[in-house]
Every structure is written in structure tokens, then in C-alpha cells.
Design a protein around this motif. Structure first.
Motif, mmCIF file in Angstrom:
data_model
loop_
_atom_site.group_PDB
_atom_site.id
_atom_site.type_symbol
_atom_site.label_atom_id
_atom_site.label_comp_id
_atom_site.label_asym_id
_atom_site.label_seq_id
_atom_site.Cartn_x
_atom_site.Cartn_y
_atom_site.Cartn_z
ATOM 1 N N THR A 39 5.897 7.089 0.227
ATOM 2 C CA THR A 39 4.491 6.684 0.287
ATOM 3 C C THR A 39 3.910 6.967 1.671
ATOM 4 O O THR A 39 4.641 7.159 2.644
ATOM 5 N N LEU A 40 2.592 6.968 1.704
ATOM 6 C CA LEU A 40 1.898 7.140 2.979
ATOM 7 C C LEU A 40 2.298 6.036 3.956
ATOM 8 O O LEU A 40 2.493 6.268 5.150
ATOM 9 N N LYS A 41 2.435 4.828 3.415
ATOM 10 C CA LYS A 41 2.809 3.695 4.262
ATOM 11 C C LYS A 41 4.189 3.915 4.899
ATOM 12 O O LYS A 41 4.373 3.694 6.099
ATOM 13 N N SER A 42 5.139 4.371 4.088
ATOM 14 C CA SER A 42 6.477 4.640 4.625
ATOM 15 C C SER A 42 6.426 5.734 5.681
ATOM 16 O O SER A 42 7.112 5.661 6.708
ATOM 17 N N TRP A 43 5.619 6.746 5.418
ATOM 18 C CA TRP A 43 5.498 7.863 6.360
ATOM 19 C C TRP A 43 4.965 7.366 7.706
ATOM 20 O O TRP A 43 5.485 7.701 8.764
ATOM 21 N N LEU A 44 3.930 6.540 7.641
ATOM 22 C CA LEU A 44 3.350 6.001 8.879
ATOM 23 C C LEU A 44 4.353 5.099 9.598
ATOM 24 O O LEU A 44 4.478 5.142 10.827
ATOM 25 N N ASP B 130 -8.182 1.905 7.819
ATOM 26 C CA ASP B 130 -8.566 0.567 7.340
ATOM 27 C C ASP B 130 -7.406 -0.106 6.607
ATOM 28 O O ASP B 130 -7.227 -1.320 6.683
ATOM 29 N N GLU B 131 -6.645 0.699 5.908
ATOM 30 C CA GLU B 131 -5.547 0.140 5.113
ATOM 31 C C GLU B 131 -4.311 -0.161 5.967
ATOM 32 O O GLU B 131 -3.688 -1.206 5.805
ATOM 33 N N TYR B 132 -3.990 0.761 6.866
ATOM 34 C CA TYR B 132 -2.704 0.652 7.558
ATOM 35 C C TYR B 132 -2.809 0.572 9.088
ATOM 36 O O TYR B 132 -1.780 0.497 9.767
ATOM 37 N N GLY B 133 -4.015 0.609 9.628
ATOM 38 C CA GLY B 133 -4.150 0.572 11.088
ATOM 39 C C GLY B 133 -3.516 -0.673 11.682
ATOM 40 O O GLY B 133 -2.823 -0.603 12.707
ATOM 41 N N GLY B 134 -3.746 -1.809 11.047
ATOM 42 C CA GLY B 134 -3.171 -3.053 11.542
ATOM 43 C C GLY B 134 -1.655 -3.047 11.480
ATOM 44 O O GLY B 134 -0.976 -3.525 12.396
ATOM 45 N N LEU B 135 -1.135 -2.498 10.415
ATOM 46 C CA LEU B 135 0.320 -2.428 10.259
ATOM 47 C C LEU B 135 0.924 -1.548 11.353
ATOM 48 O O LEU B 135 1.910 -1.937 12.006
ATOM 49 N N VAL B 136 0.347 -0.378 11.543
ATOM 50 C CA VAL B 136 0.872 0.540 12.561
ATOM 51 C C VAL B 136 0.774 -0.098 13.947
ATOM 52 O O VAL B 136 1.714 -0.025 14.750
ATOM 53 N N TYR B 137 -0.356 -0.746 14.208
ATOM 54 C CA TYR B 137 -0.541 -1.395 15.508
ATOM 55 C C TYR B 137 0.498 -2.504 15.712
ATOM 56 O O TYR B 137 1.086 -2.640 16.796
ATOM 57 N N LEU C 191 12.791 1.044 2.989
ATOM 58 C CA LEU C 191 13.384 0.704 4.287
ATOM 59 C C LEU C 191 14.511 1.662 4.640
ATOM 60 O O LEU C 191 14.675 2.049 5.799
ATOM 61 N N SER C 192 15.254 2.047 3.644
ATOM 62 C CA SER C 192 16.347 2.987 3.865
ATOM 63 C C SER C 192 15.811 4.283 4.464
ATOM 64 O O SER C 192 16.383 4.833 5.406
ATOM 65 N N GLY C 193 14.699 4.754 3.916
ATOM 66 C CA GLY C 193 14.097 5.981 4.434
ATOM 67 C C GLY C 193 13.509 5.808 5.814
ATOM 68 O O GLY C 193 13.695 6.650 6.696
ATOM 69 N N VAL C 194 12.791 4.709 6.018
ATOM 70 C CA VAL C 194 12.137 4.482 7.309
ATOM 71 C C VAL C 194 13.170 4.303 8.423
ATOM 72 O O VAL C 194 13.024 4.846 9.519
ATOM 73 N N THR D 134 7.561 5.276 9.482
ATOM 74 C CA THR D 134 8.592 6.129 10.072
ATOM 75 C C THR D 134 8.090 6.742 11.371
ATOM 76 O O THR D 134 8.803 6.772 12.390
ATOM 77 N N MET D 135 6.842 7.227 11.342
ATOM 78 C CA MET D 135 6.301 7.885 12.533
ATOM 79 C C MET D 135 6.155 6.915 13.692
ATOM 80 O O MET D 135 6.522 7.228 14.831
ATOM 81 N N VAL D 136 5.598 5.742 13.401
ATOM 82 C CA VAL D 136 5.357 4.818 14.522
ATOM 83 C C VAL D 136 6.681 4.309 15.080
ATOM 84 O O VAL D 136 6.853 4.172 16.293
ATOM 85 N N ARG D 137 7.642 4.061 14.221
ATOM 86 C CA ARG D 137 8.947 3.590 14.691
ATOM 87 C C ARG D 137 9.635 4.660 15.529
ATOM 88 O O ARG D 137 10.158 4.381 16.615
ATOM 89 N N SER D 138 9.629 5.872 15.011
ATOM 90 C CA SER D 138 10.296 6.965 15.705
ATOM 91 C C SER D 138 9.679 7.207 17.084
ATOM 92 O O SER D 138 10.389 7.366 18.085
ATOM 93 N N ARG D 139 8.353 7.221 17.134
ATOM 94 C CA ARG D 139 7.684 7.485 18.401
ATOM 95 C C ARG D 139 7.838 6.314 19.372
ATOM 96 O O ARG D 139 7.936 6.517 20.586
#
Lengths: 215, 238
Positions: A93-98, A49-56, A181-184, A100-105
């Protein structure tokens, strides 16, 4: 054997731009992250609910395909669940982790099919019938001048080099700090700062006349 | 900080953080003729980006599929499966009947496929596909759902299945259980369909990317069985 015709789900193309949902409080996000680490499936719904839209949106920005973006969102949240023990809130943060994952994939997917990244924010959509980003209509705005300015800036994003545009888009889309951003992006903090400054310089240059008139 | 570029970087970072520039940064940018020109322009661009760069909401059905995939993940702690004999709801007669039905399940699913009416065959698709699938409960009118298959990921999603709440079996709660039946193999339980807030049923099945087989749905005693005890109400070949 008569096969059932394959039908396209209309929901796949159901794409609208809405106001960004208000962010949950830090305490609530911390609780969700803790629940995720504890293996509580209910945490996934709160995180979605919090980050689904962002990841999408990030997936859509890279892949320029609603179907592939949906597939990627599912993969990212499944990976988040299966790798939940490796999430360390001390490292980000969880947001940064997500992000990073979506960008990498997404990059992996693009490498796999050798497609060049296409910006979801392009005003000229890839298929001609689906604007990748809603452009505000000045005639229906309470502040037409501001809308004209927003349109001009969004249009100008396309002139930026890919690395600068990605940095700017992630910064404003996800609300990430320069450190995040540096981390992501996997680049030094100084490089992030430099990219942002150079991007603003290019936007200023491109929009110079417009902004002079407005000011 | 010694250069105007570095002052501007600090200024831009403070804008992005929403914290506003520090007095030190502001003091320089107000007093420096070169930086002073940038103050308003950078602020205008920042405001426009903040206003214009927005999240695109995903399709509503995506959430159900995400949650279903978590539910059926191998690492999920709440898989709706149980071992034989561990359910008080099942008698030894049911267990015997269940073992007999294992073989019949695959055969019935194949018959469903062959009918071409109540099943769907997605085996030839190499990209993500969506197809309508018929759901046939005994004595009930045919209803439909959507099957979305991701061949590259080995995931099949059933969404928007219009089904009534599963009928209790001999007074005990029941559920719609998903199965993956590898070609020539025995049915593998893949969790239960979950009811969404819209009253529709959703679920996900992970299957071997290189493999081929059937996905089927049966009605089973809650919280699920390791072997099917009833005939399928729908099937799809993946």
C-alpha cells in the motif's frame, strides 16, 4: 551589512496530539495512488492530508527533533513524487511505502550523525519542555480507570527493547498488519509475530499488578 | 499451529487487524488454561495501545512547504516557466528589457542584501534556520515572510509571505517568480509562489548544496519567464 536576526518559527514547536484522522476509504486511496502514478501533482495534497501526520510522527519518533522531522517529511514526499513511477500497488500500500521511506531515511540520518534513536513516546522528553507524546489526564477523562491504564501501558513501552517497541509503535501508529510490518521493517513475518508476542509478554509482566487490580 | 505461543500470535494479529479472532483461535484460547489467562490481559493492553498511540499533527505550514517543493521539483510537469517569445503576453520590447535586467537582477539583489533591511543572509548557517525576510513591492509598505533554509538538502522555503495578489502587467496576469542566482551565474527560474488558503504566499527553491548564490523574487507575467523582467522585491543569500 546588518543581518536580520534568525528567528525561530513558533510553528516549529507547535505540537499537539489529536485524534487520528479518520482513514479515507480504500477506493479513495486507490484513486490517489493512481493519480500519483499518473503524475498529477494534486494527488500529493490528498496523500499528505491522509498520511502527512503519520509520516511526521514516525520521523519525530526517530529523530526527536521537530525541525529535523519536518525536513524529513519534505524529503519523503518529494521522494514519493520523484519516484512515483516505481510505486507498485501490487507490492504494497501507499501507506506501507511511505512508512518504509520515512523509516529508512530516518535511520540514514541517524547513522550519519551517529545519534542513537530516541523514542518520541518517551515520557521524559529530551529537552525537558516538550512532551513527545501527550499523556492523558485522568482527572479530565470520562473514564478515569481507562486513562490510568492507558498511561501505564504507554509508560511501559519504554521498558521494551528497541526492536519490539518500534514494531509495536508502528503497528498501532500506522495500523499496519503484521504482513505490512514485515515489509516495512524488512524482517520475516514470523519475526514480526514473535516480536509482538514478546512485547505483549513484557508489557503483561510489567503491568501485571496493575491489570490484576483493574480486572 | 501446535504451540500456545503460536495461538497467541494469531490472536494478537487478529486484534491488530481489528477483525477479531477466528473461532479456531478463540476455541483454543478459551479452553487452554494457560492461554485463557492471556485473553483479557492482551485485550486490555491492545485497547490501551490503540487509544494511546496517536499521530502527532505536523505544523500547519509544513503542508505548504511540501506542496511547494513538489511544484518546484525538476520532475514536476507544471513548472511555471516558458521559453522566450512563447508568451503572447510579452512584447519584443519586454524581452529586450528582460535580457538587460538579468544582470541588474543579481546586482539589485546584492544591494538588497547590503541594505540589511529588506533582505536576509543565511549563508553562514550550517543547520536548518528560519529568518524573517522583508518584501518590498514598489510603492507599497514593507511586509514580511519567513525563509527556512535546509543547507544539507539544498532547499529554501519561503512561507507566510504577506503579499497582495500580484498586479497585472499591461493587462495580463502576473505572478511572483522565484529565482536562484548562482554566484557569477545567470538567474535560474524556480517556479512561482503559490497562495495558501490563509492568503499568505509560499514557495520553495532547490539549489546546489555545494554552491552559493542568491534567492530572489520578482513579479513576472504569468505563467512565468525564463529571464527576469523586473527588479527583485526580496532576496536571500544561501
Amino acid at each position: 551589512m546588518s543581518e536580520v536576526d534568525v528567528v525561530r518559527s513558533s510553528s516549529m514547536a507547535d505540537e499537539h496530539v489529536i485524534e487520528q484522522a479518520p482513514q479515507s476509504g480504500t477506493g479513495e486511496l486507490d484513486a490517489l495512488a493512481a493519480a500519483l502514478r499518473d503524475g498529477q501533482p494534486s494527488a500529493v495534497e490528498g496523500i499528505y492530508d491522509e498520511y502527512g501526520g503519520l509520516v511526521y510522527t514516525i520521523a519525530l519518533r526517530f529523530l526527536d527533533s521537530p525541525e529535523r522531522a519536518e525536513e524529513l517529511v519534505q524529503e519523503v514526499f518529494l521522494a514519493m513524487w520523484e519516484r512515483r513511477a516505481s510505486f507498485d500497488p501490487m507490492r504494497g500500500t501507499l501507506k506501507s511505502w511511505l512508512c518504509t521511506m520515512v523509516r529508512s531515511r530516518a535511520l540514514d540520518m541517524l547513522r550519519a550523525d551517529r545519534r542513537r534513536p530516541r523514542p518520541a513516546y518517551s515520557l521524559d522528553s529530551a529537552d525537558g519542555d516538550r512532551p513527545a507524546m501527550e499523556i492523558p489526564d485522568p482527572s479530565r477523562a470520562s473514564d478515569p480507570a481507562a486513562v490510568v491504564e492507558t498511561r501505564a501501558v504507554l509508560s511501559a513501552l519504554d521498558i521494551l527493547p528497541d526492536d519490539q517497541r518500534e514494531t509495536i509503535e508502528l503497528m498501532y501508529l500506522a495500523g499496519l498488519s503484521h504482513s505490512e510490518l514485515s515489509g516495512v521493517l524488512g524482517i520475516p513475518l514470523g519475526t514480526v509475530k514473535g516480536r509482538v508476542r514478546l512485547a505483549f509478554a513484557k508489557l503483561r509482566q510489567h503491568l501485571g499488578i496493575h491489570l490484576e487490580v483493574e480486572s | 499451529m501446535t504451540t500456545c505461543a503460536e495461538w497467541e500470535e494469531e490472536y494478537l494479529e487478529s486484534l491488530a487487524a481489528g477483525s477479531g479472532p477466528s473461532l479456531e483461535v478463540l476455541a483454543h484460547m478459551e479452553s487452554c488454561p494457560q492461554c485463557h489467562l492471556l485473553l483479557q490481559k492482551d485485550r486490555q493492553i491492545h485497547d490501551a495501545l490503540k487509544e494511546g498511540v496517536r499521530v502527532v499533527p505536523p505544523p500547519a505550514a509544513l503542508k505548504s512547504r511540501v506542496l511547494s517543493s513538489i511544484q518546484t521539483s525538476p520532475s514536476a510537469p507544471q513548472l511555471h516557466v516558458m521559453t522566450e517569445g512563447s508568451s503572447p503576453a510579452r512584447s519584443s520590447r519586454q524581452l529586450h528589457r528582460g535580457s538587460i535586467l538579468i544582470a541588474r537582477l543579481a546586482a539589485a539583489a546584492v544591494i538588497l542584501l547590503a541594505s540589511g533591511i529588506s533582505a536576509v543572509n543565511l549563508a553562514r548557517s550550517s543547520s536548518v534556520t528560519n529568518a524573517a525576510v522583508a518584501l518590498q513591492l514598489p510603492g507599497e509598505p514593507v511586509t514580511y515572510g519567513i525563509v527556512q533554509v535546509h543547507p544539507a538538502s539544498g532547499i529554501a522555503y519561503l512561507a507566510n509571505a504577506s503579499l497582495p495578489a500580484p498586479t497585472p502587467i499591461e493587462g495580463h496576469a502576473s505572478e511572483y517568480e522565484l529565482w536562484y542566482i548562482p554566484s557569477g551565474g545567470v538567474p535560474i527560474p524556480k517556479g512561482a509562489l503559490v497562495e495558501g488558503p490563509d492568503g499568505q504566499w509560499h514557495g520553495a527553491v532547490r539549489y546546489p548544496v555545494q554552491g552559493s548564490g542568491l534567492i530572489a523574487i520578482t513579479v513576472e507575467p504569468a505563467p512565468g519567464t525564463m529571464k527576469p523582467t523586473s527588479l527583485p522585491i526580496a532576496a536571500a543569500r544561501v
